[in-house]
Design a protein around this motif. Structure first.
Motif: not given
Lengths: 211, 211
Positions: A95, B98, B102, B106, B129
């Motif tokens: 990512r 984005r 994330h 996370h 997310s």
DNA sequence: TAGATTGTTAATCGATTAACAATC
DNA sequence: TAGATTGTTAATCGATTAACAATC
């Protein structure tokens, strides 16, 4: 008298892009001349620091007059960006890696992303930001053939620690390191720019909680 | 004697997450005790710095013995992460936004991303997310209701400059700033952690080219 | 020439490193 | 008690800021 670039303090080097951004803005607004104190006010620093910093590179100003914005702009531009971009490779197409790939190819001056590498079958053979993704096992051959100068590490710490020695051996000179692996102590002939996002937000958390 | 947190030098605070990472590793490897010089060797710093740093927080060691890893781990953990996470909002849900969303949800301890904001119709009403994306125009109401403490700025400079005053007014205390907008000089009661990716890679380029 | 502002040297400040007394 | 290692004070180092002579 211009300093040898090796003796320029790192804090000065790290301020160069910021100077460049502000001077670019002045240039685009058609401002012809600026004094160190005006520039310092803009940047939120001191006129002394501006002049000391610029004088690390020989000084760009004219006594009694100030700095010609277009000359300053050109000088900073020459310092930061050569006409031949630096070839870079991306290690780790997750990512973050994909986002950084896009950033380098679309928003960064002076760099050319020429390839990406990963271990996942799912991504090998595809492309990110118009750059092919290869198997990490082909890294040595690729480096031998294309001699990239910079590696962007977007892999977890473990992957970085495994690959780093190879990357040194393959002639990588600079690392943009997003992993937690410590490249710093490796060698005097390589440069490392760490971006530790986790550390960054953690220290912000500490400061916010102790306001 | 523990320092008041306000007097702790910023460089020390910025080193805390790194200490935490290494001590966590030692803890997981079952190492019970470590001396300042051993830890310094691991980190590539000096025993003096380790002891000076830890003593900003009152000192975690025992003379003649060293540092209990589990005590040190717990102390650093308490310093960096409280039991109640910090509520954060994301401003700007583009590619970088984005990825950062994330990352926060996370991979980061101590933070809770509770909402995201954008101006694009394409993304408003969707989620990133598992966090809802709202219209920026609803920012004031949202902040009044949920009182987030930290804003993560993943918008271009222009957007950041427009929104910053509002965010101050709405009670945001900390900024994780990926934009080029200068938040620094705003106030003494807010903290800013800048991540200037463009500046970072540009300074790397300068250093690589002048090796 | 007088005013302005740089380039550069000197002074200050803060962070890092070294030294050592305290103490486990 | 002797050895080890911290906590803390002192010395050094480097970066920032101030001062001023050079010069446009």
């Amino acid at each position: 008298m211009p300093n040898s670039y090796e003796t320029i303090p790192l804090p000065v080097i790290k301020r160069l892009p910021r100077y460049y951004r502000y001077v670019e803005g002045l240039h685009q607004h058609g401002i012809a001349t600026i004094s160190s104190s005006e520039l310092a006010a803009l940047l939120g620093t001191t006129a002394s620091q501006v002049r000391q910093d610029f004088n690390c590179f020989g000084g760009f100003g004219q006594q009694g007059v100030g700095y010609s914005v277009s000359h300053l702009y050109k000088s900073l531009s020459n310092l930061l960006f050569s006409d031949t971009p630096i070839d870079a490779i991306l290690i780790g197409v997750g990512r973050l890696g994909r986002t950084i790939a896009h950033f380098i190819t679309h928003e960064v001056k002076g760099f050319s992303l020429i390839a990406a590498f990963d271990t996942s079958e799912k991504i090998i053979g595809r492309s990110v930001s118009d750059v092919p993704v290869y198997d990490v096992s082909t890294l040595q051959n690729f480096c031998k053939e294309h001699s990239p100068q910079v590696a962007v590490l977007c892999v977890p710490q473990e992957g970085a620690s495994k690959l780093a020695p190879s990357l040194f051996a393959y002639g990588i000179k600079g690392f943009w390191n997003f992993s937690h692996y410590d490249l710093a102590s490796a060698s005097k002939d390589i440069v490392v720019e760490n971006v530790h996002l986790g550390d960054s937000i953690s220290s912000l958390g500490f400061r916010v909680r102790n306001l």
